[in-house]
Design a protein around this motif. Structure first.
Motif, PDB file in Angstrom:
ATOM      1  N   CYS A   1      26.181  19.524  24.367  1.00 15.03           N
ATOM      2  CA  CYS A   1      25.757  18.218  23.826  1.00 15.03           C
ATOM      3  C   CYS A   1      26.833  17.171  24.092  1.00 15.03           C
ATOM      4  O   CYS A   1      26.533  16.036  24.481  1.00 15.03           O
ATOM      5  CB  CYS A   1      25.441  18.326  22.329  1.00 15.03           C
TER       6      CYS A   1
ATOM      7  N   CYS B   1      20.904  22.362  23.497  1.00 16.57           N
ATOM      8  CA  CYS B   1      21.374  23.717  23.149  1.00 16.57           C
ATOM      9  C   CYS B   1      20.885  24.757  24.156  1.00 16.57           C
ATOM     10  O   CYS B   1      21.554  25.777  24.368  1.00 16.57           O
ATOM     11  CB  CYS B   1      20.930  24.098  21.742  1.00 16.57           C
TER      12      CYS B   1
ATOM     13  N   CYS C   1      23.534  25.553  26.710  1.00 18.65           N
ATOM     14  CA  CYS C   1      24.896  25.588  26.163  1.00 18.65           C
ATOM     15  C   CYS C   1      25.472  27.002  26.122  1.00 18.65           C
ATOM     16  O   CYS C   1      24.738  27.986  25.985  1.00 18.65           O
ATOM     17  CB  CYS C   1      24.880  25.013  24.754  1.00 18.65           C
TER      18      CYS C   1
ATOM     19  N   CYS D   1      28.134  28.333  17.301  1.00 19.33           N
ATOM     20  CA  CYS D   1      28.280  26.913  17.660  1.00 19.33           C
ATOM     21  C   CYS D   1      29.410  26.280  16.842  1.00 19.33           C
ATOM     22  O   CYS D   1      29.408  26.356  15.600  1.00 19.33           O
ATOM     23  CB  CYS D   1      26.968  26.179  17.390  1.00 19.33           C
TER      24      CYS D   1
HETATM   25  S1  SF4 Z   1      24.870  24.998  20.660  1.00 20.64           S
HETATM   26 FE1  SF4 Z   1      26.210  23.668  19.508  1.00 20.64          FE
HETATM   27  S2  SF4 Z   1      27.688  22.890  21.001  1.00 20.64           S
HETATM   28 FE2  SF4 Z   1      25.986  23.756  22.137  1.00 20.64          FE
HETATM   29  S3  SF4 Z   1      24.628  22.014  22.552  1.00 20.64           S
HETATM   30 FE3  SF4 Z   1      23.901  23.004  20.670  1.00 20.64          FE
HETATM   31  S4  SF4 Z   1      24.932  21.903  19.024  1.00 20.64           S
HETATM   32 FE4  SF4 Z   1      26.016  21.390  20.913  1.00 20.64          FE
END
Ligand code: SF4
Ligand SMILES: Cc1cc2nc3c(=O)[nH]c(=O)nc-3n(C[C@H](O)[C@H](O)[C@H](O)COP(=O)(O)OP(=O)(O)OC[C@H]3O[C@@H](n4cnc5c(N)ncnc54)[C@H](O)[C@@H]3O)c2cc1C
Length: 509
Positions: free
Chosen positions: A352, A440, A443, A456
């Motif tokens: 993000c 997410c 990610c 996270c």
């Molecule tokens: S998992 Fe956490 S760090 Fe990764 S995009 Fe989603 S909110 Fe952001």
């Protein structure tokens, strides 16, 4: 004796009350392109320079005598004003109320130094007169946006019924304006149109501005070549019209949604030109309200947009003038961590943040929820020093100006003013980001994991934040539940979360 009418770089409107106060054929207009205007994204610099040069042409076309000092000749704004006043000895220096505090101080100093009387005329770039906001805020411990917004709706008669009640019976359609990624997919994933000005060949004014920015500001973030916004009133009106006709109907629904491959979503993209005076606030409001009256946009979307302009925009400007100059040093949560380098490099595996910062670097734009709930939220939870965060935001955005950045970053996003303008901190964990975005999916972290490998970081930092600030937020009715919920957790779980949060934060440095 002639007067000098100084038009500041963010006051590029023929409606300027300084122009109204002048005499065509007698008074001289002064426009200055200073090189010491502070750090800024290259795209923003191009916008400001191109817009000033186009405005100088427009003023001359209206018969004004214009002294336009280009970038190459102005290392210092203050010195340029003083030199002008000493050379021409005008009877008065007439300026529309500057939007930024430091600029006003600088003009007061130049006026005192040269013995030239300074006359400030009322701003036309805000609907609420500055003096009125200051007197209504006098002595108050905190200010509420909602109270200000309702007063504005009533006094301006915007979206009001003849019986004095708000159109539709309620003041606020926020609850209807929060569609999630799942809703968006169910709606068959609508996509916004692109702003018309981004699709045209460039004209010579823009080419020259790009060349000057590249020459004078090689170290500023971004690429001048990426310029994509309107720099004239005509272009700004086109962007407004395109928004009202094509994106406003869905603006409300997807106001809070963040998509990796759709940086602007259905937002208006008007803040850059609006903050330069190429648009005025009430014409934006009137255009949206007219679309509602004509049945071209739903009430929830139009109310949401009107709230941004006569609500939030006016309010943050008022807070700035009530609280300056001390406001810039606010740090109620004693946050001291330096801003991580990835805010400039984008090199982070928090997707993000990586996506949002990358869009800011490439376009000088993020929409409101990206600024508030990704970047601001991260800085709040990680305890980033508010002044470092403020300076980064001020440097990165096309629409950035101190008057608007201060309350948005220090007040709304970082709670550094101790809650003067926001009754609770805008803190969110991964559940919010995963519901309102598609970040997410790509990610390295798992938004559903609270601790352990792959958890996270937003989940860890969220609770760590309430642990660090439990005393302050336990007594706030809007946050006490979060503090209680944290304190009810088993000590072993608390220890794991705070230890993992510390490990993550240590890794930032
Ligand atoms: S998992 Fe956490 S760090 Fe990764 S995009 Fe989603 S909110 Fe952001
Ligand atoms: C941390 C942070 C930093 C911000 N920095 C700026 C900034 O430097 N300059 C700026 O103009 N806005 C700023 N905002 C407010 C808002 O995010 C931007 O106005 C908006 O994203 C600009 O995009 P847009 O024109 O597409 O706006 P839209 O989402 O289409 O909104 C319409 C208009 O409403 C006004 N508006 C909406 N929210 C706000 C607000 N909170 N404060 C002031 N005006 C508002 C703007 O003029 C905007 O153009 C910031 C918000 C946050 C949380």
């Amino acid at each position: 004796m002639a007067n000098t009418l100084l038009i500041l770089g963010d006051q590029l409107t023929l409606e300027s009350s300084a122009l109204d106060a002048g005499v065509l054929g007698t008074d001289r207009v002064l426009l200055i392109e200073p090189r010491d205007a502070g750090p800024a994204h290259k795209i923003k610099r191009v916008l400001h320079i191109a817009a000033m040069r186009a405005f100088a042409v427009e003023l001359r076309g209206h018969g004004w005598e214009v002294e336009h000092l280009p970038l190459a000749d102005v290392p210092s704004f203050r010195d340029a004003v003083v030199e002008h006043l000493e050379r021409w000895r005008p009877a008065e220096l007439i300026v529309m109320e500057p939007n930024n505090w430091s600029q006003q101080k600088c003009l007061e100093e130049a006026s005192a130094q040269t013995g030239t009387p300074l006359r400030l005329t009322p701003t036309c770039q805000f609907v609420t007169p500055r003096a009125e906001f200051l007197s209504s805020a006098n002595g108050k411990k905190r200010l509420l946006m909602e109270a200000h917004y309702r007063r504005m709706r009533q006094s301006l008669g915007v979206l009001m019924r003849s019986d004095g009640e708000p159109e539709g019976g309620v003041w606020n359609y926020d609850a209807e304006n929060r569609k999630t990624v799942r809703d968006w997919k169910k709606d068959v994933a609508p996509r916004p149109s692109r702003p018309p000005t981004s699709q045209r060949p460039r004209c010579p004014i823009v080419e020259e501005a790009i060349a000057d920015v590249t020459r004078w500001f090689p170290d500023s973030p971004g690429q001048a070549e990426g310029f994509w916004l309107p720099y004239t009133r005509e272009g700004a009106l086109e962007v407004l019209e395109c928004f009202v006709n094509e994106r406003l109907p869905l603006f409300g629904d997807y106001q809070d949604l963040m998509l990796e491959d759709s940086p602007t979503m259905f937002h208006s993209l008007i803040a850059g030109p609006l903050n330069l005076g190429l648009l005025l606030p009430m014409e934006c409001v009137d255009a949206a309200v007219q679309a509602y009256k004509d049945g071209r946009a739903p009430l929830a979307a139009v109310e949401g947009f009107v709230r941004q302009i006569i609500g939030w925009r006016e309010f943050v400007n008022g807070v700035y003038w009530v609280k300056m100059p001390a406001y810039l040093a606010s740090n109620a949560l004693n946050a001291t961590r330096p801003l991580p380098k990835f805010f400039y490099t984008t090199e982070t595996n928090l997707n993000c943040l990586h996506c949002t910062i990358g869009e800011a670097r490439d376009t000088a734009y993020n929409h409101h929820i990206q600024r508030l709930m990704i970047l601001g939220n991260f800085c709040l939870l990680a305890g980033i020093n508010p002044q470092e965060a403020h300076d980064w935001f001020l440097e990165m955005y096309i629409d950035a100006h101190e008057w608007v950045m201060a309350a948005n970053v220090l007040g709304m996003a970082l709670h550094a003013d101790g809650g003067f303008m926001a009754t609770k901190p805008y803190a969110g964990a991964a559940a919010y980001i995963s519901k309102m975005s598609n970040y997410c999916a790509g990610c390295a972290y798992d938004p559903a994991k609270k601790t352990g490998p792959g958890a996270c970081p937003f989940n860890l930092l969220y609770w760590d934040f309430y642990d660090r600030h439990a005393d302050r937020f336990a007594s706030n009715p809007r946050t006490s539940m979060m503090v209680r919920s944290w304190q009810k957790r088993p000590p072993a779980e608390q220890k794991t979360i705070t230890a993992e949060a510390k490990q993550f934060l240590d890794g930032l440095e």
